[in-house]
Design a protein around this motif. Structure first.
Motif, PDB file in Angstrom:
ATOM      1  N   ASN A 390       0.849  -1.196   0.000  1.00  0.00           N
ATOM      2  CA  ASN A 390       0.000   0.000   0.000  1.00  0.00           C
ATOM      3  C   ASN A 390       0.885   1.247   0.000  1.00  0.00           C
ATOM      4  O   ASN A 390       1.191   1.813   1.043  1.00  0.00           O
ATOM      5  N   LEU A 391       1.301   1.649  -1.199  1.00  0.00           N
ATOM      6  CA  LEU A 391       2.254   2.742  -1.354  1.00  0.00           C
ATOM      7  C   LEU A 391       1.641   3.877  -2.157  1.00  0.00           C
ATOM      8  O   LEU A 391       0.893   3.653  -3.110  1.00  0.00           O
ATOM      9  N   SER A 392       1.979   5.101  -1.778  1.00  0.00           N
ATOM     10  CA  SER A 392       1.503   6.258  -2.527  1.00  0.00           C
ATOM     11  C   SER A 392       2.144   6.269  -3.918  1.00  0.00           C
ATOM     12  O   SER A 392       3.293   5.872  -4.089  1.00  0.00           O
ATOM     13  N   ASP A 393       1.367   6.718  -4.905  1.00  0.00           N
ATOM     14  CA  ASP A 393       1.907   6.794  -6.263  1.00  0.00           C
ATOM     15  C   ASP A 393       2.557   8.143  -6.554  1.00  0.00           C
ATOM     16  O   ASP A 393       2.943   8.421  -7.692  1.00  0.00           O
ATOM     17  N   SER A 402       6.302  -3.740 -10.953  1.00  0.00           N
ATOM     18  CA  SER A 402       4.870  -3.495 -11.153  1.00  0.00           C
ATOM     19  C   SER A 402       4.099  -3.438  -9.841  1.00  0.00           C
ATOM     20  O   SER A 402       3.147  -2.673  -9.703  1.00  0.00           O
ATOM     21  N   ASN A 403       4.492  -4.231  -8.852  1.00  0.00           N
ATOM     22  CA  ASN A 403       3.774  -4.244  -7.580  1.00  0.00           C
ATOM     23  C   ASN A 403       4.798  -4.288  -6.443  1.00  0.00           C
ATOM     24  O   ASN A 403       5.014  -5.325  -5.819  1.00  0.00           O
ATOM     25  N   PRO A 404       5.449  -3.161  -6.152  1.00  0.00           N
ATOM     26  CA  PRO A 404       6.550  -3.150  -5.177  1.00  0.00           C
ATOM     27  C   PRO A 404       6.098  -3.520  -3.768  1.00  0.00           C
ATOM     28  O   PRO A 404       4.992  -3.184  -3.338  1.00  0.00           O
ATOM     29  N   VAL A 405       6.978  -4.234  -3.074  1.00  0.00           N
ATOM     30  CA  VAL A 405       6.730  -4.679  -1.705  1.00  0.00           C
ATOM     31  C   VAL A 405       7.747  -4.017  -0.777  1.00  0.00           C
ATOM     32  O   VAL A 405       8.950  -4.060  -1.030  1.00  0.00           O
ATOM     33  N   ASN A 503      11.440  -4.062  -2.162  1.00  0.00           N
ATOM     34  CA  ASN A 503      11.575  -2.870  -3.009  1.00  0.00           C
ATOM     35  C   ASN A 503      11.736  -1.586  -2.198  1.00  0.00           C
ATOM     36  O   ASN A 503      11.424  -0.496  -2.689  1.00  0.00           O
ATOM     37  N   ASN A 504      12.214  -1.709  -0.953  1.00  0.00           N
ATOM     38  CA  ASN A 504      12.484  -0.515  -0.142  1.00  0.00           C
ATOM     39  C   ASN A 504      13.428   0.434  -0.859  1.00  0.00           C
ATOM     40  O   ASN A 504      13.192   1.641  -0.925  1.00  0.00           O
ATOM     41  N   ARG A 505      14.511  -0.124  -1.386  1.00  0.00           N
ATOM     42  CA  ARG A 505      15.515   0.688  -2.068  1.00  0.00           C
ATOM     43  C   ARG A 505      14.900   1.437  -3.247  1.00  0.00           C
ATOM     44  O   ARG A 505      15.079   2.654  -3.385  1.00  0.00           O
ATOM     45  N   GLU A 506      14.190   0.719  -4.073  1.00  0.00           N
ATOM     46  CA  GLU A 506      13.622   1.308  -5.286  1.00  0.00           C
ATOM     47  C   GLU A 506      12.607   2.402  -4.950  1.00  0.00           C
ATOM     48  O   GLU A 506      12.623   3.483  -5.552  1.00  0.00           O
TER      49      GLU A 506
END
Length: 570
Positions: A390-393, A402-405, A503-506
Motif C-alpha cells: 500500500n504505497l503512494s503513487d 509493477s507491484n513493489p513490496v 523494493n524498499n531501495r527502489e
C-alpha cells in the motif's frame, strides 16, 4: 663447205636449245623455291600472329590479376582501418566471462551516452602496474575503456605519481597511488568551474557483509580503518581477503553523475546524539546515484551551507534547543525554503520531547508501540516484521517493479496531525493494511514478544510534512521544505535495502529523487570476479577451437583452390 656450215648451224641450234631447256628448268626451280618459301613465310607469319594473340591474352589476364590483387589488398587495409576506428569509437567487444564483469549495464550505458560535457579520468599509476595488481583492477580498466567508447566526451589517462609531482599537487595533497580522479571544467555565467570526484581502491570493491557488520559493531567502518592504515593499498594488504565483489561500475557511474549533474545534491548526516541507525548501505545508494554525502557532529559543528538534505539517523538522545535551532534555520533557508530533512525514528529511542515538538510544526508525530499485522500473509514469522504494498503513487517515476513490496520491523506509527494548515501540508506514503494494529513489545525474553494492543486499524510507516511558500504571491510557482519521517531504522536497514526480493531501495530512492528533482537514479548490482580473466565454459572453448583450427583454415583453403582452378582454365 656447205656441209661444214650446216654442221655449224646444227650445233648452234642444239646449244641454243639446251640453253633454253636449262633456263626453263631453272625458272621452274626458282618458281618452286619461291612457292615453298612463300608457304613457309605464310606459316611463320600465322604462327607469329597466333603467338602475338596468345601473348596479348596472357598479358591481359596478368594485368587484371595484378589489378584485382591490388584492389583486394587495398580493401583489406581499408576494412582493417575502419574496423580499428569502430572498435576504438564503439564498444564492439565480446565479454566471455560468466558474470559479464567487463560489460556495462543497460542503466549505466543509458546515462553514459547522455553525458554532454568533457570528462577526464586520471588513474594515478602506470597502466601495467595498475592492471597487474589484481583482477579487480583489470576489470575496472576494461570498464573505463568501455565508458570512453560509449561517449567521446569521456577520456582517460594513466599518470605516475613519482614522475608528475606538480600535476598531483594541483589536485590534492591527499592523492595516493591507484587513486582515480573524475574531472570536469564547465563554464557557468562566464566563470569556469572545476568539479572533481576522487575514488580510492576500496571505492571499487564490495566487502563481505559479516566483516562490515563486525566492524560497525566495534565502532569502525571500512573508510575509517583504511584511514588508520595510511592508504587503501595498505588496508587491502591486511583485509583484501574480505573483498566479495567489484563495485567499479557503481563507483564510476556515481562519479560521472557527481561531476556532470548540473544541479548536484549534497546530503549531510547529523551525528553526535548516539545515533541508532546504521546507514552504510543507504549512503552507498545515495553516492551511487550521484548524491554527495558527508557528516557533521551537530553538537559542535554547523550544517554546511551547500547542504540540500540533512539526515537524523534515529538519535537515541534528544536534541538540545540550540541544535533544534540549527535544523529549523536550515529548513527555513532565510525564507527561501527548498531544503529537505530525513528523520528516522526507532523503537529503541529514549524520550525526545524537543524533536517531537519540532516535528509537530510540520504536522507529524511518532506514536507509541510498533506496527503489527493480524494475518500471516502480511508478516514474516512475527507480527511486527511486516510487509505492505500500500504505497503512494506520488514520486514513483523511478519504480520499474509493477507491484513493489516494502518490508520493515519494529516500526513506530507515524501520525499526521492534519492534512493542511497554515501553508503546511502532510501526505502518507507507506500504509499498512486495514487489519493492522499497534502494540507494545515485551523485551524481557531473547526474542521480543507482542504485548498489549494499543490501537487498531490502518497505520502509517512513512509520511512527509511540507512547508510551502508562494513565489510572487502566485501558487503556480511554489517553494517547499520537506520533512520525511520514517517510523523505523529498519525501513533503511542495510540487509533490507540490498535485498532483491524487497523494493524498499527502489521506492525510497524514487521518492527522494522526486522531492529533490534529482536526475533519475542508477542502481547497479556489484559483480563478483572469479576464475581467470577469460572465464569461458567448455562449450565456448570447443567453438573457439573448431573456429580457429578448422573452419577458418578450411574456408581459406577452399577459396584458394577455387581461384587457382578458375585462373588455370582461362
Amino acid at each position: 663447205m656447205d656441209n661444214i656450215n650446216n654442221e655449224e648451224q646444227v650445233s648452234k641450234d642444239s646449244k641454243t636449245f639446251l640453253e633454253d631447256i636449262v633456263k626453263s628448268e631453272k625458272e621452274e626451280k626458282d618458281k618452286s623455291a619461291d612457292k615453298s618459301s612463300g608457304k613457309k613465310k605464310d606459316k611463320k607469319s600465322g604462327k607469329d600472329k597466333k603467338e602475338k594473340k596468345f601473348n596479348g591474352k596472357k598479358l591481359k589476364h596478368g594485368t587484371m590479376a595484378t589489378v584485382f590483387t591490388c584492389v583486394f589488398l587495398a580493401l583489406l587495409v581499408l576494412v582493417n582501418v575502419v574496423t580499428t576506428m569502430l572498435f576504438d569509437r564503439y564498444p564492439i567487444t565480446i565479454d566471455l566471462t560468466s558474470e559479464k564483469i567487463y560489460s556495462v549495464s543497460d542503466e549505466s550505458e543509458e546515462y553514459v551516452k547522455n553525458v554532454d560535457v568533457d570528462v577526464m579520468v586520471t588513474i594515478f599509476a602506470d597502466e601495467e602496474t595498475y592492471t597487474n595488481y589484481s583482477s579487480y583492477n583489470k576489470q575496472a580498466v576494461e570498464l573505463l575503456k568501455n565508458y570512453c567508447k560509449l561517449n567521446h566526451h569521456i577520456d582517460y589517462r594513466f599518470m605516475d605519481i613519482d614522475s608528475n609531482p606538480e600535476v598531483v599537487k594541483s589536485y590534492s595533497n591527499s592523492i595516493q597511488q591507484f587513486d582515480i580522479i573524475f574531472e570536469t571544467n564547465t563554464e557557468v555565467d562566464g566563470e569556469t568551474i572545476q568539479r572533481t570526484r576522487k575514488l580510492g581502491m576500496i571505492d571499487l570493491l564490495s566487502f563481505n557483509e559479516e566483516f562490515v557488520s563486525s566492524l560497525s559493531q566495534s565502532g569502525y567502518s571500512i573508510d575509517l580503518l583504511a584511514e588508520q592504515a595510511g592508504s587503501d593499498l595498505t588496508f587491502l594488504a591486511y583485509y583484501g581477503n574480505y573483498v566479495e565483489s567489484s563495485n567499479a561500475e557503481q563507483a564510476f557511474t556515481s562519479a560521472l553523475m557527481t561531476v556532470t549533474d548540473p544541479n548536484p545534491i549534497y546530503v549531510t548526516i547529523l551525528t553526535g546524539r548516539n545515533e541508532i541507525a546504521d546507514l552504510t548501505y543507504f549512503q552507498t545508494l545515495l553516492v551511487a546515484n550521484g548524491y554527495n554525502v558527508n557528516s557533521v557532529d551537530i553538537t559542535s559543528e554547523d550544517i554546511p551551507e551547500n547542504t540540500d538534505i540533512i539526515v537524523l539517523p534515529a538519535p537515541k538522545n534528544d536534541y538540545l534547543e540550540a541544535e533544534i535551532a540549527k535544523i529549523s534555520d536550515f529548513l527555513n533557508n532565510d525564507g527561501n525554503l527548498g531544503r529537505q530533512m530525513i528523520y528516522i525514528a526507532s523503537y529503541s529511542q529514549d524520550s525526545t520531547p524537543n524533536l517531537d515538538e519540532f516535528l509537530e510544526e510540520y504536522g507529524l508525530s511518532v506514536g507509541e508501540g510498533v506496527i503489527c499485522e493480524t494475518y500471516q500473509a502480511n508478516y514474516y514469522n512475527y507480527p511486527y516484521i511486516t510487509t505492505t504494498t500500500n504505497l503512494s503513487d506520488s514520486f514513483d517515476q523511478d519504480i520499474e517493479t509493477s507491484n513493489p513490496v516494502v518490508v520493515s520491523e519494529f516500526t513506530r506509527p507515524v501520525n499526521v496531525l492534519f492534512e493542511e494548515q497554515d501553508m503546511v501540508s502532510t501526505n502518507e506514503y507507506i500504509l499498512s493494511t486495514d487489519d493492522a494494529y499497534t502494540a507494545a513489545l515485551d523485551v524481557s525474553s531473547q526474542i521480543p514478544q507482542v504485548g498489549e494492543r494499543l490501537e487498531k486499524g490502518q497505520q502509517c510507516y512513512f509520511a512527509v510534512g511540507s512547508k510551502a511558500k508562494f513565489v510572487n504571491g502566485e501558487d503556480t510557482d511554489t517553494l517547499y521544505s520537506n520533512v520525511l519521517c520514517f517510523g523505523s531504522e529498519y525501513l533503511l536497514n542495510n540487509n533490507i535495502l540490498s535485498a532483491e526480493q524487497y523494493n524498499n531501495r527502489e521506492y525510497i530512492l524514487s521518492v527522494l529523487n522526486g522531492i529533490t528533482h534529482k536526475t533519475d537514479g542508477v542502481t547497479i548490482t556489484p559483480k563478483t570476479i572469479t576464475g581467470s580473466a577469460f572465464d569461458i565454459n567448455e562449450q565456448q572453448k570447443r567453438i573457439l577451437m573448431w573456429t580457429f583450427s578448422a573452419i577458418i583454415p578450411g574456408v581459406v583453403l577452399i577459396t584458394g583452390i577455387v581461384v587457382w582452378i578458375r585462373r588455370k582454365n582461362k
